[in-house]
Every structure is written in C-alpha cells, then in structure tokens.
Design an enzyme around this catalytic site. Sequence first.
Site, PDB file in Angstrom:
ATOM      1  N   TYR A  62       0.845  -1.187   0.000  1.00  0.00           N
ATOM      2  CA  TYR A  62       0.000   0.000   0.000  1.00  0.00           C
ATOM      3  C   TYR A  62       0.883   1.241   0.000  1.00  0.00           C
ATOM      4  O   TYR A  62       1.365   1.685   1.032  1.00  0.00           O
ATOM      5  CB  TYR A  62      -0.931   0.013   1.206  1.00  0.00           C
ATOM      6  CG  TYR A  62      -1.928  -1.123   1.240  1.00  0.00           C
ATOM      7  CD1 TYR A  62      -2.194  -1.893   0.115  1.00  0.00           C
ATOM      8  CD2 TYR A  62      -2.609  -1.433   2.415  1.00  0.00           C
ATOM      9  CE1 TYR A  62      -3.115  -2.938   0.150  1.00  0.00           C
ATOM     10  CE2 TYR A  62      -3.538  -2.468   2.456  1.00  0.00           C
ATOM     11  CZ  TYR A  62      -3.775  -3.218   1.328  1.00  0.00           C
ATOM     12  OH  TYR A  62      -4.685  -4.255   1.378  1.00  0.00           O
ATOM     13  N   PRO A 211     -15.752  -4.529   1.924  1.00  0.00           N
ATOM     14  CA  PRO A 211     -16.931  -4.977   2.675  1.00  0.00           C
ATOM     15  C   PRO A 211     -18.188  -4.147   2.435  1.00  0.00           C
ATOM     16  O   PRO A 211     -19.294  -4.621   2.688  1.00  0.00           O
ATOM     17  CB  PRO A 211     -16.475  -4.857   4.136  1.00  0.00           C
ATOM     18  CG  PRO A 211     -15.460  -3.765   4.118  1.00  0.00           C
ATOM     19  CD  PRO A 211     -14.731  -3.937   2.812  1.00  0.00           C
ATOM     20  N   THR A 216     -25.459  -3.894  -7.126  1.00  0.00           N
ATOM     21  CA  THR A 216     -26.801  -3.488  -7.543  1.00  0.00           C
ATOM     22  C   THR A 216     -27.832  -3.591  -6.419  1.00  0.00           C
ATOM     23  O   THR A 216     -28.921  -3.042  -6.534  1.00  0.00           O
ATOM     24  CB  THR A 216     -27.279  -4.354  -8.725  1.00  0.00           C
ATOM     25  OG1 THR A 216     -27.288  -5.735  -8.328  1.00  0.00           O
ATOM     26  CG2 THR A 216     -26.359  -4.189  -9.929  1.00  0.00           C
TER      27      THR A 216
END
Length: 287
Positions: A62, A211, A216
């Site tokens: 990261y 999470p 949709t």
Amino acid sequence: MAVSASGTIDLGGKTVHRLGYGAMRITGPGIWGPPRDHDEAVRVLRRSVELGVTFIDTADSYGPFVSEDLIREALHDGSGYGDVVIATKGGLTRHGPDVWPPLGRPEYLRQCILMSLRRLGVERIDLWQLHRIDAKVPREEQFGALKEFVDEGLALQVGLSEVDVEDVRAAQAAGLTVASLQNRYNLGDRRAEDLLDFCERHGIAFIPWAPVDAGTLARPGGPLDAVAGNHPDATTGQLALAWLLRRSPVVVPIPGTSTVAHLEENLAAADVELTDEEFRVLSDAGR
C-alpha cells in the site's frame, strides 16, 4: 457510536473488536505514493483508535510502504501499539499505480516481513498475511516460508488472502496454522461463501475486503434501499456492514477510508441492529 458493539474475536494474540479499519485508502491515487492530505491520514488512524478500533489491516504494497509508515507515525507509542493489533501483508510487488504482480519466492517473502518489522517498529508482527499465492512458485514453498516466520518469532500468527478451501487445506497439510483468511466478500459478492463457512467451522477469522460494496443491491428501490427505509438514521453502507457483522461471529470487516467523517460513518455501523426478517431479506437477495 460504540465499536465495541460489533463484538470481539481473538486475533493476533489479543482480543479485538470485530469492526476494524483497512488502511489501504490512506495512500495516493492507484494506492501509489503519499496521500493527498497527510495530516488527515494521520487523523483518520488516530481517530479510529479513539473510537475503539483495535484491529488495523495494512500491507507493504500500500503505497508501497506508505500505509505502514503512516501507521507508525500516527500510532506507535515508543514501544509498540498497545492493545491494537496491526496486521500486514506481503507477497506483491508494485511497478506503478494499480499494478500488483505477485512474487512468492521465499527469499522475497522474508524480505517483506523483515522490512515490515522495521517500518512498523516492532520485533514481531501480530498477524502477517500472504497477500496472494504466486502461481509461479510452488505454494508449499510459500506456506513453508510463513511457517518459518512463526517458528522464528517474526510473526505471532499468519494468514492467507484470496484463496479457496483447497488452498487452506493444503496449507494446513504443510504444517501451517492459519489464523485468518482475507477474501473479497460483501453483501453483493458471495463468491467466498464456502470459504466463510469453512472459517466458521474451524474457528478461523474471516476478513472480508471491499466490505461495503453492495453492487446493484444498493440501487434505488433495491433490497438494501428498502431495508434502509426502516433505519432512517443509517446509510446503506452501514447496513451492509451490519449485515456482515451478523453473518458470522468470525467475520472481521475492515472498511477503509481517507477521511475522518467517512470513518465515523463506517464505524457507526456497529450500532445498527437488523431484525431477523431484514437479515433474511438481504441474505436471500445477495444469493
């Protein structure tokens, strides 16, 4: 808000609150380079702990390295991180924004954990996770490296990311005690359902990444939107996190963000209680 309402789980040798924080988004665009607002990134980390977060997940990739450096700057108390478990990962290389090639050679994995120890300022990683199994290297060699890290005291516990049940069984057959599994899983993406069930049966922590992504299901008029009508003070993201927390006692969601305001919104999900019917509706919709 009370993060403690999310419940607890034993992870990294300590009891932590199940609603944690994922420290990927405190880096630059494409998870590359420093954050646009360094001071806000530091505030996010400190505020998460103030609100009761005791589990923070990061990775050497990261930034690369930026997230680990910021965690040390914001939270290291001179001797360590107190009651906060810092989990990190290794096994990916970075060649530019949004580029993540795996590299699982044992000597590289050893370099990953040794450098994470230096950056985080600790003598032992609470939980070190293999970010991806490298298909170009026999997985048993990668599992063997992780076992060495535990045997040598470099890591207290180890875990795997983006694997299937067969991978986990192979790791266990190689003598590895797997403390956590980290796969993409959320209300709208249940591809890791069998892995989560495996974790629940065997007492392994399941750390879903992405999470809050409900896909949709969060569309206007959709099932998540309908349930939100019963919770006027809750966002659809909070409801998605509340569903995860109720889905299984081994689930440890790690929503990430780069702002304090969004952090506080995410963590307030610990106070959201779904009814049995709401949980059923959302569970069925996701399938």
